[in-house]
Every structure is written in C-alpha cells, then in structure tokens.
Design a protein around this motif. Structure first.
Motif: not given
Length: 603
Positions: A432-433, A439-441, A564-573
């Motif tokens: 989680r941490h 997410k901040g990165h 914990l990730l949004t769709d946009a964050e998962r796409a970034w990864v």
C-alpha cells in the motif's frame, strides 16, 4: 571508484586532535573557533585534505559545524546525523546541538561571552554566515575575528596533500558547445548587466564554462580552481600548475590565460575601480573582503553560469539519454540478481553494493559512482541518507524491503536512480505504501505546466496521495543533475521551500517521492527526467511544458496494488514498462531478458 565501507572518524580522533587545536587557540588569544563542514570550494564531497570538521571531531557526515573553545566543544548537526554523531564523537568532550535550531549563532546568542573572541576562516564561510555570527557575537558581548591562517591547518601534522589530478578537455561531442561560445555568452550577459567582471568560484561552473573535467574530489569529476571572466570576453583561469597539461593550453586558446592558483589574490587586488559580480550563496566571505579592500564595486547576483549550465543543450541530452540506457541495463541486471539470487536472507547490504558496482563496471564506461550508494535493508532503508558501513551492515532478510539509491558517472552523462524491492513476500502495508509513493511519482512524471512554473509549485503533486493517507516524507521531491558533473545541481529544485527558479526546457531534475517508517523500512522511487519544450494540448490555449523520462529500469510489480491505481495510472505503468523493455532488452542477455519481459508485462 570502489566504494569502501570502513567508518572513518570516531571518538578517538577528537581525543587526539582537540588538545592540539586548543593549544593553538590559546597561543593566538582565541576563545572560540568556528569550524564549518564546508571547504573553500563549497563542494558536496571534500578532498581528504579539507575534512577539517572530521579531523577535529571524528564526525564524518556531509553537513554540520562546530564551535571549539578552550574548555567547551559543541558539534551542530541536523536530524539526519544525530545518531551518527553520537556514535562517532566522544560525548565526554563534545556537546551535540541541533541544526538549524539552535545552530552556532543561536548557541552563541544565548550566552554571556563578554570580552571573548570568536574566530573564523573567511575562506570557508559565506557572507551570510559571517553576518549571523557577527550579530550573535554582538548580542553575547563577544567580538568576531577573521583569521588569515586556519589554526586546524597549522595543527594538522599529517594533513593529506591537496589533490592534483590533471585537468583534461571535455569533448565537444558531449559538451555540445565550445568554451569560446559559452564565454562569449557570459561576456554578453555581463555587458547587459553593466558589470566589468565576474569571479567563477564554483568548480562545477568552472568545469562547464571551460569544457574541462578533473579528478580532485570523489564522485564528481571536478577540477579545483577559480576564474575571472571579463565583459570583453577574456578570462583568467587559476589552477595548480601541476594540473596543467599541454593539451589544456591548446584546448583553451589565446583568450584564456592559464595562471597559477597563487596569483589569484594579487589579481583580485588589480580589480580596483571595476564592478565585479559575485554569488553570495557560493562564494566565500574571503572574496568579498578581498574585493572590498581592493576598491572594487561588488555586485551581488546569481552565478552567471548556473542557469545556462542547468539548461542542457541537445548534445548534452543525447549523451545523458545514452548514459541512462547503459546504466539502466546494469541496474536491470542487478534487479534480476536481487529477485533471483538475493532472496535467501543471506545477502548483505555491502554484498548488494559490490554487486551493483560490478554490473556498472562491466559496461566498460563507468568513470566513477555519482555518489556513495545508499543500500538500506529493512530499518536501515528508513534512514534517508543512510550509508552502509562494516558497523551497520545488515542482511537482506526475507519479509523486508530493500531500498537502493545509486548512480554512475559516465563521460556522456550522470545517473541517479532509486528502486525499492521486496525480499521474500511483502506485507499488504508495504505494498500500500509503495503504491501511494508510486502514485506521486506518476503525477510528477505526467504533469503538464505553463512556462514560469517553479519546482515549488509542483511539489504537492508528488505528496498528494500520501497526504490523503496522513503520510509525508521529509526531503525534497527533486534536485537538478549535471552532465558528467554534480549529481546535485542547482538552481532548480522541486521541494516545499520556495525556489524562485522556473523550470525551463533542458533542465534535468529527479522525481523521487518516498515514505519512511522508522525502525521498519523505507520506500523511494526515483527517475531522472528533463523538462520538454512547450507544446500545444488539443483544445488548450497555452503551450505547456512537461517532462521526458530519462531513467529506464523496471518497477517492483510485487509491490504494486493495482486496485489503488486509476486507469490512467495503470496505463502510465504499462507504457513505462513497455519503454523499459524496448530500450533495455537489447542490452541484456537471454536469462535477464526473459525476466525483464515478465516483469514488464502489462498490469
């Protein structure tokens, strides 16, 4: 370099050297002597010959100062180094106080020192520090005295020799612009400011302006020297004569006069009646005193090399990209080793540092580390500026996290990257941490922003997810980085405190949010990225700046909580990992490549 792990310093040093210095103070009628960590050049790393604070106290941290009296000795350190100071300093001889509160000035201010003399070496302190000490001394009834010779230098019988590494030309293919072009720009800037000359006091600015590199300090290819640059384009470059080669004369040409470093003082006196620009944040009080005594007109201003050095040109960025691919392949090999060979619980922090350095050395192009590797297992990872030693070395135990922050110096670029990985199975709390930090990165990587935006404006983006969970980290989010120069470079910065320098195209900054659970583990994710040129956004009205990622090495899939990730964050990864695979896989062998393919598969 080959990183060493023995703890230098220690309580015995203070016991041995304190009486010697006190004898010198007594003979010179000095009641207190101020000892900063900084040396004449204000470098992050100091040559052994300039480790004066370590010589008198045994404390080897990178920030601190001391007041040495005839019967008292006070060491001032910030919170990062409180534990280290207590381990390294003889507490029967030294009192440990905080920085910035009370700091040397605060300590002086609250005492009755009527009739006492507090001395300092003006070559080692800034005008601001002198003003603070003078104000505090006045309130305490003491007098402040500038010394012409440093009593530590006189008392230090076995002081190491000053470094005399050859100064070599830096190839134009990596510099991108000739020294003559840079000096012409600086001369034009001086004329526009109606200034006759400037003193280049920072070795990093010296290296950039003259397209030279050296080897006088660890981890940064700096030549220790100074320069006077005039508005007519002429420059005097002051170096120890032992460093000068015939190639250097040819490289610099006729518009640069090479002079011995000993000639600087007399040449400053020759600036009578001229206006001279000096940066009070990096130039010591000695320069200001010398120019005032010479009758020059002092102009306070930012180092004229700072901004143009920070805004990398196309050749510098191309070289940096190449260095990061090379370095990313070495780091990927290391991350594979961690995931497949270091999960037994029998590998130590020192083993990990040695292995990672070996992978970088195998590139055949590593000149040095860019800083001493932070290799923090379990609770040591929660110490932000931890440096492993034989005394603190821990095993990478199963069920723990391992944080490694490292970088390399290559002729074409400087790298700095942090990854956090699990040893064994991570707990749900760890994941989680880690994901909150991620997410901040991502936010700091993906942001678009208008020209004029500073790092201070953006800092909250890296902290937002952590703040919503009641968490934070006590360090900046990003620092500037040089090209085969310092891994920490200004004037740009991403942090809570106000920074007035707008982020501009070509600047390189780190993106490194983190979270640290004291006594348990540390998490940090760090990539370097460069500011891109303004570009239109469909439907927008303002051309926006953004960031291009420079660092390519896989993230830890085992620590990512995808829910914990949004769709946009998962796409970034997924996009980032696809880029890692495309850029790094051609540079690693079959076993590592197969591991990389699995690691970089879409979430």
């Amino acid at each position: 370099m080959k990183q060493t792990f023995d703890v230098r310093g220690g309580p015995a040093i203070g016991r041995e050297n304190l009486p010697t210095l006190r004898a010198a103070l007594t003979s010179d009628a000095i009641d207190f002597f101020f000892v900063p960590h900084e040396d004449e050049y204000q470098n992050e790393y100091l040559p052994d010959s300039n480790e004066r604070l370590a010589w008198i106290s045994g404390f080897t941290g990178s920030a601190g100062s001391a007041l040495i009296g005839r019967t008292e000795a006070i060491l001032f350190v910030d919170g990062r180094y409180t534990l280290q100071a207590r381990d390294q300093v003889d507490l029967d001889l030294f009192q440990i106080e905080g920085l910035p509160d009370p700091g040397p000035a605060g300590w002086i201010r609250t005492r009755d020192l009527s009739g006492r003399t507090i001395a300092y070496d003006p070559r080692l302190v800034s005008p601001k520090d002198v003003a603070m000490l003078a104000n505090a001394a006045d309130q305490a009834g003491a007098s402040l005295k500038a010394l012409t010779t440093n009593p530590i230098d006189e008392a230090w019988a076995d002081r190491p020799a000053e470094p005399l590494a050859p100064v070599i030309p830096y190839p134009i293919e990596f510099a991108g612009r000739s020294s003559a072009e840079k000096r012409a720009d600086i001369a034009k800037d001086l004329r526009e400011k109606r200034v006759d000359a400037t003193i280049v006091t920072a070795p990093s600015s010296l290296a950039w302006l003259f397209n030279i590199r050296g080897g006088d300090v660890m981890c940064t290819p700096l030549p220790l020297g100074r320069a006077i640059v005039k508005a007519n384009g002429h420059a005097d470059l002051y170096l120890a004569t032992e460093k000068v080669t015939e190639d250097l004369h040819i490289h610099l040409g006729n518009d640069v006069a090479l002079k011995p470093i000993e000639a600087l003082e007399s040449d400053l006196k020759a600036l009578t009646g001229q206006s001279v620009l000096l940066d009070p944040t990096i130039a010591s009080a000695w320069f200001f005193d010398a120019l005032e005594q010479a009758g020059a007109t002092l102009i306070h201003g930012q180092d004229v090399c700072a901004l143009p050095k920070a805004k990398k040109n196309a050749a510098e960025l191309d070289g940096t990209r190449a260095a990061h691919i090379r370095d990313g392949a070495a780091l990927t090999r290391f991350l594979h080793w961690l995931d497949t060979h270091a999960q037994s619980g029998k590998v130590s922090e020192i083993d990990a540092v040695t292995k990672l350095e070996a992978f970088r050395n195998e590139t055949g192009q590593l000149n040095d580390l860019s800083f001493e590797t932070i290799s923090g297992a379990g609770p040591n990872g929660a110490i932000v500026h931890y440096r492993v030693s034989t005394a603190t070395n821990r095993l990478l135990e199963r069920g723990s996290l391992f944080l490694v922050d490292s970088g390399g110096q290559y002729t074409d670029g400087t790298t700095d990257v942090t990854r956090t990985v699990p040893i064994g199975s991570p707990s749900q709390e760890m994941a989680r941490h880690y994901t909150l930090v991620l997410k901040g990165h991502i936010a700091m990587s993906a942001v678009r922003f208008p020209p004029g935006t500073t790092g201070t404006h953006l800092d909250v983006l890296a902290r937002h997810a952590l703040w919503q969970a009641g968490l934070d980290y006590q360090h900046g989010t990003g620092h500037g980085v040089g090209v085969y120069l310092g891994v920490h470079e200004g004037p740009q910065r991403i942090a809570k405190p106000w920074n007035p320098t707008p982020l501009a195209p070509g600047m390189i900054v780190s993106n490194e949010p983190g979270y640290y659970k004291t006594g348990a583990y540390g998490i940090r994710i760090e990539n370097l990225q460069t500011v891109t040129e303004p570009a239109d956004i469909p439907g927008g009205e303002i051309a926006m700046l953004g960031f291009e990622t420079l660092t390519y090495a896989p993230l830890s899939r085992a620590l990512i909580e995808t829910d914990l990730l949004t769709d946009a964050e998962r796409a970034w990864v997924d996009t980032y990992h696809a880029d890692v695979l495309r850029k790094i896989s051609p540079h690693v062998d079959g076993t590592v490549r197969h591991w990389l393919e699995a690691t970089c598969a879409p979430l």
